[in-house]
Design an enzyme around this catalytic site. Structure first.
Site, short mmCIF file in Angstrom:
data_model
loop_
_atom_site.label_atom_id
_atom_site.label_comp_id
_atom_site.label_asym_id
_atom_site.label_seq_id
_atom_site.Cartn_x
_atom_site.Cartn_y
_atom_site.Cartn_z
CE1 TYR A 2 68.86 54.30 -22.42
CE2 TYR A 2 69.34 52.45 -21.19
CZ TYR A 2 68.87 54.06 -20.88
OH TYR A 2 68.30 54.73 -20.24
CD GLU A 35 70.85 53.33 -17.36
OE1 GLU A 35 69.58 52.36 -18.01
OE2 GLU A 35 70.74 54.62 -16.73
CG ASP A 65 64.38 56.14 -21.43
OD1 ASP A 65 64.73 56.65 -21.83
OD2 ASP A 65 64.51 55.75 -19.80
#
Ligand code: SF4
Length: 374
Positions: free
Chosen positions: A136, A53, A154
């Site tokens: 996020y 990520e 996202d």
């Protein structure tokens, strides 16, 4: 295609709720195979999810994959990353860009080891408290690795949700609304798979151009598909003009091919990365005169301007570097704070792309220049 924004379209909202079960059914049949993704039904490794990520921020899946494989081979778990020297981490990251991510990655690994016994916290609050982990990333790691019911929004998910609900407000202002709409869809069962299914739907079906609405599991409730204007979502605020900055890089080449490099200070843009010595980057409309740039030469040497220069686009500005080259004798001593790097070792140095381009440009010029020529 119908025009957007008319009163008749303002009423267009999902005719029915987008059902998580429909998306999960599609995901079970069509999920992407990604190197950081656990096999279907298996528990994901938080370290791998977190690493991927961080790497995927501002970077495409295709670009990340080789870096991820090399990084994982070198640092297979959070303990090995935490105990590695900073230079080794920056080296492994070199070329991926956005280097503050690498510094934060290293700091985060050290925190996980020092404060959590080498295990990532399994709560959103705990994840959010880690260096470099924003809302996020916390949601993505929390959902995928720990099955927390968190909305990981996202760019792919923003596109899907803004189309399904025809969100008229432009990005980035629409982000909180899109996150709330996504959160309302997160199911209690399989929230991790739901997060990955949303990402896959955006990457594979609900693409920026020509979305494949005909095979979309949510085509029924999608308001933009019904209106025929899916491609116009998400709405985006007009882009600001990107300013230009100009500067110089000084590539000093020893007769045996070694190059002088220094390491940038740990903080700020490209912090902790290697570079040939250079001057300040100034915002302007045009490259300053050569004589002016030469005043920033870090030491006396027979500098010559290599025609062409180097261009690079950062998020908030464009950079153009004039490249000066000097070819010096084998006994030329490295000035303080700068070191000789052998040609064979350049590939393994922590040169970001822009500086790699500058060095390559200088070396190409040096290859055709007379040693020591003024
Ligand atoms: S129906 Fe089309 S626009 Fe709507 S979510 Fe599916 S792919 Fe995207």
């Amino acid at each position: 295609m119908r025009k957007s924004g008319g009163p008749e379209l303002a009423a267009l909202r999902p005719q029915s709720r987008p059902e998580p079960a429909a998306l999960l059914g599609w995901y079970d049949a069509h999920r992407r195979t990604l190197p950081w993704r656990a096999a279907s039904g298996a528990q994901a490794d938080p370290y791998r999810v977190w690493l991927s990520e961080i790497m995927l921020q501002q970077t495409t899946v295709t670009a990340v994959q080789p870096y991820y494989a090399r990084f994982l081979a070198r640092f297979p778990d959070v303990n090995s990353l935490a105990s590695a020297p900073a230079e080794a981490v920056m080296q492994a990251w070199a070329g991926l860009g956005y280097y503050s991510r690498a510094r934060n990655l290293h700091a985060c690994a050290r925190t996980v080891v020092a404060e959590h016994g080498g295990r990532f916290p399994a709560t959103l609050e705990g994840l959010l408290a880690l260096p470099g982990v924003g809302p996020y990333t916390a949601a993505a790691v929390g959902a995928i690795a720990f099955d927390l019911p968190a909305a990981a929004v996202d760019g792919n998910v923003e596109r899907v949700i803004s189309r399904i609900y025809r969100v008229e407000e432009p990005l980035p202002g629409a982000k909180p609304r899109i996150r709330a709409l996504t959160q309302a869809l997160v199911p209690a069962r399989r929230p991790g798979d739901f997060a990955q299914a949303m990402m896959d739907l955006g990457a594979m079906i609900c693409t920026p151009r020509r979305p494949a609405c005909g095979v979309c599991p949510w085509m029924g409730p999608c308001a933009a598909r019904a209106a025929g204007d899916a491609e116009s979502f998400p709405r985006k605020a007009p882009k600001k003009a990107v300013p230009s900055r100009f500067g110089a890089a000084f590539v000093c080449v020893r007769a045996d091919g070694a190059v002088l490099l220094r390491t940038r200070p740990p903080e700020g843009l490209l912090g902790g990365m290697d570079e040939p010595p250079g001057g300040a980057w100034r915002e302007s409309d045009a490259m300053p005169a050569t004589v002016e740039l030469l005043q920033e030469a870090p030491f006396d040497a027979p500098w010559r301007l290599a025609p062409g220069g180097v261009r690079h686009v950062f998020t908030h500005f464009r950079l153009e570097l004039a490249v000066f080259v000097a070819i010096v004798a084998p006994d030329f001593a490295a000035p303080a704070g700068i070191r000789w790097v052998r040609r064979a070792d350049l590939a393994g140095s922590a040169l970001p792309n822009v500086m790699r381009k500058a060095v390559a440009h200088g070396l190409a010029f040096a290859g055709g220049a007379e040693p020591g020529a003024a």
